[in-house]
Design a protein around this motif. Structure first.
Motif, PDB file in Angstrom:
ATOM      1  N   TRP A 288      -1.444   5.582   6.217  1.00  0.00           N
ATOM      2  CA  TRP A 288      -1.189   4.155   6.356  1.00  0.00           C
ATOM      3  C   TRP A 288       0.316   3.918   6.355  1.00  0.00           C
ATOM      4  O   TRP A 288       1.030   4.350   5.465  1.00  0.00           O
TER       5      TRP A 288
ATOM      6  N   HIS B 252       0.846  -1.191   0.000  1.00  0.00           N
ATOM      7  CA  HIS B 252       0.000   0.000   0.000  1.00  0.00           C
ATOM      8  C   HIS B 252       0.876   1.234   0.000  1.00  0.00           C
ATOM      9  O   HIS B 252       2.060   1.193   0.364  1.00  0.00           O
TER      10      HIS B 252
ATOM     11  N   ASN C 262      -7.494   6.536   3.941  1.00  0.00           N
ATOM     12  CA  ASN C 262      -6.050   6.522   4.160  1.00  0.00           C
ATOM     13  C   ASN C 262      -5.583   7.916   4.552  1.00  0.00           C
ATOM     14  O   ASN C 262      -5.323   8.761   3.709  1.00  0.00           O
TER      15      ASN C 262
ATOM     16  N   ILE D 116       1.373  -2.966   7.264  1.00  0.00           N
ATOM     17  CA  ILE D 116       0.317  -3.963   7.114  1.00  0.00           C
ATOM     18  C   ILE D 116       0.812  -5.281   7.686  1.00  0.00           C
ATOM     19  O   ILE D 116       2.004  -5.608   7.587  1.00  0.00           O
TER      20      ILE D 116
ATOM     21  N   ALA E  18      -7.937   4.703  -0.216  1.00  0.00           N
ATOM     22  CA  ALA E  18      -7.949   3.533   0.661  1.00  0.00           C
ATOM     23  C   ALA E  18      -7.953   2.287  -0.220  1.00  0.00           C
ATOM     24  O   ALA E  18      -9.006   1.816  -0.650  1.00  0.00           O
TER      25      ALA E  18
ATOM     26  N   ASP F 118      -3.341   2.568  10.186  1.00  0.00           N
ATOM     27  CA  ASP F 118      -3.405   4.006   9.921  1.00  0.00           C
ATOM     28  C   ASP F 118      -2.917   4.717  11.184  1.00  0.00           C
ATOM     29  O   ASP F 118      -3.683   5.311  11.935  1.00  0.00           O
TER      30      ASP F 118
ATOM     31  N   ILE G 234      -4.413  -3.227   8.561  1.00  0.00           N
ATOM     32  CA  ILE G 234      -3.845  -2.058   7.902  1.00  0.00           C
ATOM     33  C   ILE G 234      -3.746  -0.936   8.925  1.00  0.00           C
ATOM     34  O   ILE G 234      -4.767  -0.457   9.444  1.00  0.00           O
TER      35      ILE G 234
END
Length: 304
Positions: free
Chosen positions: A97, A53, A94, A100, A60, A111, A109
């Motif tokens: 982020w 990501h 997001n 993960i 997101a 944030d 995930i």
């Protein structure tokens, strides 16, 4: 002050490894245009691919990439691979982020980016891991708000509440912080704290549990537990650390440790790490480079 002197000042003396030219090598590059600032990576257990990501401000969404760093998409979706927008998570946002993690078929995930140490909306999205070749979009199961037990003001008096590294061990999610000098976004300090998530409240903050500290880690940017669950890797801008599972309790930062110094000319701004297998680590930086690191090249750390 050099790295060795700085760490010694923190009360930790390390047996540093010599930076070996072949210990970390670039094997590819993430070319997909939408992946312009990768900040997290996690190896899937569904196949030979990885979830990645972007950092703050992106949509997101997650992307699945194969071992050659090529983006995967459902073949029936009528867009070209170059235009693939990723696996969008419809009920997520997001803000920042940073990492993960994956356990028992569930993606976490985080944030939790908190550069200014002032956020009051930190948390973790929980998502069932999809088959990236079958599912184009997904929905988060829930969002778990989190709060540090030792942060009393926002911004904090001590800027020790930013986090870019999370991992799962024994069904618990853990967070490793990175530290700044108060009021200085670009002023960094050595040291990291390890926290554990013990509750799963969705209507109010989950107060994390402080598990331990480590004065030698400088700017943790990623973390991952080994496939066997026996070792933890932590990435920083200038080194990789491996910690053995502690003999007692769950203070992973207190276990027997190994370290590999990194050549910044190669790793640049290193942001994420995952285990390929018991002998190899896969690294990604914000510059799109994908690298492999040899676990055998690490040297033991003397914590006297």
């Amino acid at each position: 002050m050099g790295a060795k002197s700085a760490l010694a000042t923190c009360g930790v003396v390390c047996a540093f490894s010599v930076v070996a030219a072949d210990a970390v090598r670039i094997i590819g590059r993430v070319e997909h245009d939408a992946l312009n600032e990768v900040s997290g990576i996690e190896k899937s257990v569904l196949g030979d691919f990885y979830w990645v990501h972007n950092d703050s401000g992106d949509e997101a969404r997650l992307f699945a990439i194969d071992a050659d760093s090529t983006v995967l998409k459902p073949p029936y979706v009528p867009v070209s691979a170059a235009d693939w927008p990723g696996h969008v998570i419809d009920n997520a946002w997001n803000f920042d982020w940073e990492d993960i993690a994956l356990a028992d078929g569930v993606l976490y995930i985080a944030d939790v980016g908190n550069n200014g140490n002032a956020r009051r909306d930190l948390g973790v999205y929980v998502v069932n891991e999809p088959d990236p070749l079958a599912i184009p979009r997904m929905r988060a199961l829930t969002f778990l708000p989190v709060r540090y037990p030792d942060q009393q003001t926002h911004p904090a008096k001590l800027w020790h509440f930013d986090c870019e590294a999370v991992f799962v061990a024994d069904d618990k999610l853990y967070f490793i912080t990175k530290h700044r000098r108060p009021g200085e976004m670009g002023g960094f300090e050595a040291g990291a704290k390890l926290y554990r998530l013990d509750t799963s409240l969705t209507d109010r903050e989950n107060v994390l549990t402080l598990v331990g500290t480590h004065e030698g880690i400088f700017l943790a940017t990623g973390a991952d537990l080994s496939p066997a669950g026996s070792r933890l890797v932590v990435s920083t801008y200038d080194a990789l650390w491996i910690f053995e599972r502690p003999a007692d309790g769950d203070n992973w930062l207190s276990g027997t440790a190994w370290r590999l110094d990194l050549d910044r000319r190669i790793v640049k701004q290193l942001e994420a790490v995952t285990w390929d297998d018991a002998r190899t680590l896969r690294l990604v930086n914000e510059n799109r480079d994908v690298m492999l690191a040899d676990v055998a090249a690490f040297s033991p750390v003397d914590s006297r």
